[in-house]
Design a protein around this motif. Structure first.
Motif, short mmCIF file in Angstrom:
data_model
loop_
_atom_site.label_atom_id
_atom_site.label_comp_id
_atom_site.label_asym_id
_atom_site.label_seq_id
_atom_site.Cartn_x
_atom_site.Cartn_y
_atom_site.Cartn_z
N ILE A 63 0.86 -1.19 0.00
CA ILE A 63 0.00 0.00 0.00
C ILE A 63 0.89 1.24 0.00
N ALA A 64 0.61 2.17 -0.89
CA ALA A 64 1.44 3.38 -1.00
C ALA A 64 1.53 4.09 0.35
N GLY A 65 2.72 4.48 0.73
CA GLY A 65 2.91 5.23 1.96
C GLY A 65 3.09 4.36 3.20
N SER A 66 2.95 3.05 3.05
CA SER A 66 3.08 2.18 4.22
C SER A 66 4.55 1.95 4.56
N ILE A 67 4.81 1.57 5.81
CA ILE A 67 6.16 1.13 6.15
C ILE A 67 6.10 -0.35 6.52
N ASN A 68 7.24 -1.00 6.39
CA ASN A 68 7.32 -2.43 6.60
C ASN A 68 8.05 -2.76 7.89
N ILE A 69 7.33 -3.38 8.84
CA ILE A 69 8.01 -3.97 10.01
C ILE A 69 7.52 -5.41 10.08
N ALA A 70 8.36 -6.35 9.68
CA ALA A 70 7.95 -7.76 9.65
C ALA A 70 7.47 -8.19 11.02
N ASP A 71 6.50 -9.07 11.08
CA ASP A 71 5.83 -9.34 12.36
C ASP A 71 6.79 -9.81 13.46
N GLU A 72 7.83 -10.61 13.07
CA GLU A 72 8.72 -11.06 14.16
C GLU A 72 9.52 -9.89 14.75
N VAL A 73 9.84 -8.89 13.92
CA VAL A 73 10.53 -7.70 14.43
C VAL A 73 9.57 -6.86 15.27
N PHE A 74 8.35 -6.72 14.77
CA PHE A 74 7.32 -5.96 15.49
C PHE A 74 7.09 -6.55 16.87
N ALA A 75 7.03 -7.90 16.92
CA ALA A 75 6.80 -8.58 18.20
C ALA A 75 7.92 -8.24 19.19
N GLU A 76 9.17 -8.23 18.69
CA GLU A 76 10.31 -7.88 19.54
C GLU A 76 10.16 -6.45 20.09
N LEU A 77 9.78 -5.52 19.20
CA LEU A 77 9.63 -4.12 19.63
C LEU A 77 8.59 -4.00 20.74
N LEU A 78 7.49 -4.74 20.59
CA LEU A 78 6.40 -4.61 21.54
C LEU A 78 6.75 -5.10 22.94
N HIS A 79 7.69 -6.06 23.02
CA HIS A 79 8.07 -6.53 24.35
C HIS A 79 8.54 -5.36 25.21
N ALA A 80 9.13 -4.36 24.58
CA ALA A 80 9.66 -3.22 25.32
C ALA A 80 8.63 -2.13 25.52
N GLY A 81 7.53 -2.16 24.81
CA GLY A 81 6.51 -1.13 24.96
C GLY A 81 6.00 -0.64 23.62
N LEU A 82 5.15 0.41 23.65
CA LEU A 82 4.55 0.92 22.41
C LEU A 82 5.60 1.57 21.51
N PRO A 83 5.71 1.15 20.26
CA PRO A 83 6.70 1.76 19.37
C PRO A 83 6.11 2.89 18.52
N VAL A 84 4.83 3.23 18.76
CA VAL A 84 4.17 4.23 17.92
C VAL A 84 3.47 5.26 18.81
N SER A 85 3.48 6.51 18.39
CA SER A 85 2.82 7.57 19.15
C SER A 85 1.33 7.29 19.29
N ARG A 86 0.81 7.58 20.49
CA ARG A 86 -0.63 7.38 20.73
C ARG A 86 -1.46 8.35 19.90
N GLY A 87 -0.83 9.44 19.49
CA GLY A 87 -1.60 10.49 18.82
C GLY A 87 -1.80 10.25 17.34
N ARG A 88 -1.24 9.17 16.82
CA ARG A 88 -1.32 8.99 15.37
C ARG A 88 -2.14 7.76 15.02
N PRO A 89 -3.15 7.89 14.15
CA PRO A 89 -3.93 6.71 13.75
C PRO A 89 -3.01 5.67 13.11
#
Lengths: 476, 438
Positions: B366-392
């Motif tokens: 999808i145009a404008g999307s960024i790619n974080i493969a799910d296994e990497v995303f899962a690692e990021l989440l162990h530490a907490g939210l990787p995205v601002s709460r203010g952004r959809p």
């Protein structure tokens, strides 16, 4: 006794328990007689679909027609959601006449001009084996002003990195390294052919080889996309296998003892001490067992499930997830696996002398030996007699030919057979029924009947009379 | 101890007594011959060096050392070949342990994995792997040095001159009453048994093999031993089977109680020895001694053990894992259809995260999307939210299943405006919505 007891599902068992029914059929239609169970094939398709669903994959299950020539099986499958893989002009005609529409047919294997023309004329998908075949197809489409034909590219000779995965040489498919040439050809012939996907088919039971092929095909599909094409599917062929035996321990014991027999450490288990590929050299066992692994714990839909769960050798993700990630459909072409428990061959016992049983059937009507599948037949004895048993017997065929043994293995029967008994070779619908059948020596080829349930009753008809519309229909 | 060359460190391994409190035998002293202390890590160092030495002495530059091996022999030969500046190639159909493959690649070996069985049987294809290898070598012309471990008498001789005499010397000039060894190439068991019987014709030799459908690295199954040229059933007073399960039990005892860092083969030898010896222990009147071989080290078999005993690797559950989601949380996962997603996220400057693998993303996304493969995303989440709460935030996966899980998890972690794309990118494509490749 070293038996190899076949796996028998309840439908086939209920037939075997009904001796009068089988004897009547055989009296009417002669020995040998082939029975197919078309409705069971539909259940097998459903089991494959369940594996697709578990992996969230779309795509089609194509029945590899070559596994059986039966019309009943084909028409029943046409009534459901399966597609069909045809490998000759005759098979294509048969599939069209059974009710398959072009979008559910894929033409594979070696093709002559007539086969290519009918495929193109009717608009079935052509799995192109080589650049030459692709060019010939495009030429036919152009010369006859036919609509664009959907094609898939069958690839082979995949490279692996790190550990070099060797694969038996195949006579089919274009080497994966020559994809660019095929795509050039496609680009020049865009008015005649359009690409719908790529395909591989490996003749192996080993998952690692298939994992290498599948990952290579995904890369090939991405290369197609990079050239502006929109392929939708990856066709991974067949080879999902069938488990023929009820008990793995029996298979292990028999194969161990075969090795001991070849080494001369026990009496032979086979006609003339045949080793099925094994031989003794200076007290050491050499060669390899040229037999189908008759006991296989993971086969059919479960094997597909395991393949889809196998990590891709390079990318590491399970192959099923990669297909999903890349938005490709999965097409499969099982033959044997779709016909698991879909039929049997009956034969009459003509004479018994010592450990030799002569049957009114030959090794081409029940081509278990030719395909290396070893399992015991089921004896359906005439009622009333008291018999000795169990014992081992050699099964001799009805051809005037020294080598016409139904199997060179001494089979194990629970009671001694007598003339007039029937032997049932169960689970033979996939490749063991009519693949090799001939009229050699003017012996009859087995007639084929379809046995099915309708209106709560078991019915039968000649194979060619079967259509999947029954009065008072109660499909399972 | 000073050496000019690592090969001088091969052999002379210790014989270590196993604490009776561990094995519980009343009348038998049990000793482990620690072949894992050879410089390349296994009993195969001896045979590999003994077989390769004459070949290496007359090697021409550019020759390749080649062997049908799935493990320790290949490892030793790779190192020995490397010391002589020669490449090594292993042909195998049995290399089932991934760490061994990786190690061999690291050592510079080339590995050819033989094809599996044929699905459509070819009755004419009856070559065994060794025959196939001989044919391949012949087809490629000369330049190969083949050690031929399954038929080479020098494999046995390495133990006749090394392992066997060392055991006798360490037992004060006497052979043990029992000798237990796993049968692989049959080289070590045959060689050691020959020496021991010269000192004590009554020594009882027990060969261990794997059950037919089982797999223990370095041990052949009851059928496969008959394919070994060096195997002579007359060598063994008994051939007994061990299972992978027993081998791992034996391994755990030696590792956790005796400080012997054995792999599964040594574990199997210990388990098989104990089973055999316990049966005779009670009926003995005098002291007896027994020796088993600890073939190699544990470290290369972590995945082998993990596959069979995952509980041994148990770790505490990690924070913020999709595995901790409840059915209720999954049921309430916030999703958006295609039109709503375009309106609510894309048009509002929200962030689209594509969870697929990078290659799939690069092919079409999808145009404008960024790619974080799910296994990497899962690692990021162990530490907490990787995205601002203010952004959809819109999560995208193939069919909307994984993304729904992550959307539910992010909602639990406090992101107020996260959604999963219903039906995933496949539904997006099927609806004719735009996908790009950039």
């Amino acid at each position: 006794m070293l038996g190899l007891t076949p796996r028998i599902d309840p439908t086939i068992q209920s037939l075997l328990d009904d001796r009068d029914y089988l004897a009547e059929l055989l009296d009417a239609l002669g020995s040998p007689l082939a029975l197919v169970l078309p409705q069971r094939a539909t259940e097998n398709v459903a089991a494959f679909r369940a594996t697709f669903r578990r992996h969230h994959l779309s795509g089609r299950v194509h029945f590899a027609h070559k596994a059986n020539r039966s019309s009943a099986l084909l028409r029943e499958l046409a009534a459901g959601e399966a597609g069909v893989d045809v490998a000759s002009l005759g098979e294509l005609q048969h599939a069209l006449s059974a009710g398959f529409t072009a979008d559910r047919i894929v033409a594979t294997g070696p093709k002559n001009r007539e086969f290519l023309w009918l495929a193109a004329r009717t608009g079935v998908t052509v799995s192109a084996d080589s650049a030459d075949e692709l060019a010939e197809l495009a030429g036919i489409v152009s010369a006859h002003r036919l609509p664009r034909v959907p094609v898939t590219l069958r690839l082979s000779g995949f490279a692996s990195s790190g550990v070099r995965q060797l694969t038996r040489r195949s006579r089919f498919g274009t080497p994966a390294g020559e994809l660019a040439g095929l795509l050039d050809l496609l680009a020049g012939r865009a008015d005649q052919v359009h690409l719908t996907g790529v395909a591989y088919h490996l003749d192996t039971t080993a998952l690692p080889e298939k994992a290498v092929a599948m990952e290579n095909c995904l890369a090939a599909l991405d290369e197609c996309r990079a050239r502006g094409l929109r392929p939708r599917s990856l066709d991974i062929g067949g080879g999902f296998g069938v488990n023929y035996l009820a008990d793995g321990a029996e298979w292990e014991r028999w194969t161990t003892e075969l090795g001991q027999a070849v080494l001369g450490r026990r009496p032979p288990l086979t006609w003339d001490g045949h080793g099925y590929g094994l031989r003794a050299e200076g007290g050491t066992l050499r060669g390899s067992l040229a037999l189908y692994p008759a006991y296989r714990p993971v086969t059919g839909p479960a094997y597909l499930d395991q393949l889809l769960g196998t990590p891709a050798p390079q990318l590491g993700r399970p192959l099923g997830e990669l297909l999903l990630d890349h938005m490709y459909d999965l097409d499969v072409e099982p033959g044997r696996a779709l016909l698991d428990q879909c039929g049997l061959v009956l034969a009459r016992v003509l004479a018994v002398s010592g450990d030799r049983v002569r049957l009114d059937v030959n090794a081409r009507d029940v081509s278990l030996e030719e395909h290396g599948v070893l399992m015991d037949p089921v004896i359906v004895p005439r009622p009333g007699d008291r018999r000795t048993g169990p014992a081992g017997f050699y099964l001799l065929g009805n051809l005037c030919l020294e080598t016409d043994l139904i199997t060179r293995r001494k089979v194990c029967l629970p009671v001694e057979p007598r003339p007039g008994d029937l032997l049932a070779f169960v689970n033979t619908a996939g490749y063991h029924m009519d693949f090799n059948a001939t009229h050699a020596m003017h012996q009859p080829v087995a007639r084929k009947v379809a046995v099915y349930r309708s209106g709560g009753a078991r019915r039968w008809c000649l194979d060619e009379q079967y259509w999947p519309v029954h009065s008072g229909q109660d499909t399972p | 101890m000073r050496h000019d060359d690592i090969t001088e460190a091969i052999g002379n391994t210790p014989l270590v007594r196993i604490d009776p409190a561990v094995h519980g035998l009343a009348n038998i002293d049990l000793y482990a011959k620690l072949e894992l202390l050879n410089p390349f890590g296994s009993v195969k160092d001896r045979a590999a060096w003994h077989m390769a030495r004459p070949l290496l002495e007359r090697a021409a530059p550019g020759d390749t050392v080649v062997e049908l091996s799935s493990g320790n022999t290949a490892k030793a030969l790779a190192l020995l070949a490397g010391m002589h500046g020669l490449p090594f190639k292993s042909v195998t159909n049995r290399m089932k342990v991934p760490e061994i493959k990786e190690l061999l690649l690291l050592l510079g070996a080339e590995i050819d994995e033989l094809p599996g069985g044929s699905e459509c049987l070819d009755p004419a294809d009856t070559d065994d792997p060794l025959t196939r290898m001989h044919r391949q070598l012949a087809a490629e012309g000369g330049g190969y040095l083949h050690t031929d471990q399954y038929f080479n008498q020098r494999n046995v001789d390495a133990h006749v001159h090394g392992t066997g005499p060392e055991i006798v010397k360490d037992l004060g000039g006497r052979a043990p009453d029992y000798f237990v060894a796993c049968v692989g190439t049959a080289g070590s068991s045959t060689g050691v048994a020959r020496v021991l019987r010269q000192h004590n014709p009554d020594v009882e030799v027990i060969g261990l093999v794997a059950a037919k459908s089982d797999f223990i690295p370095g041990i052949r199954t009851i059928d496969e031993v008959h394919e070994v040229g060096l195997f002579d059933p007359g060598v063994y007073d008994a051939l007994e089977t061990v299972t992978a399960d027993q081998a791992i039990d034996g391994l755990l005892t030696l590792v956790r109680r005796c400080g012997i860092l054995t792999g599964p083969t040594g574990g199997g030898a210990f388990a098989g020895a104990l089973r055999h010896l316990r049966a005779v222990d009670a009926s003995l009147t005098g002291r007896r001694s027994a020796v088993f071989i600890v073939c190699d080290r544990l470290e290369s078999y972590l995945s082998y053990v993990r596959d069979r005993r995952p509980e041994l690797f148990g770790r505490p559950p990690r924070r913020n894992s999709v595995r901790t989601l409840t059915e209720a949380e999954l049921g309430a996962a916030p999703v958006l259809g295609i039109a709503a997603a375009q309106r609510h996220v894309l048009d509002a400057g929200g962030l689209v995260v594509d969870l697929r693998n990078p290659y799939a993303y690069q092919a079409l996304h999808i145009a404008g999307s960024i790619n974080i493969a799910d296994e990497v995303f899962a690692e990021l989440l162990h530490a907490g939210l990787p995205v601002s709460r203010g952004r959809p935030l819109l999560l995208v996966c193939p069919v909307g299943e994984k993304s729904a899980r992550y959307a539910a998890l992010l909602r639990r972690m406090g992101h107020p405006d996260v959604h999963s794309l219903a039906g995933g990118i496949i539904a997006w494509r099927d609806a004719g919505a735009e996908l790009v490749r950039d």
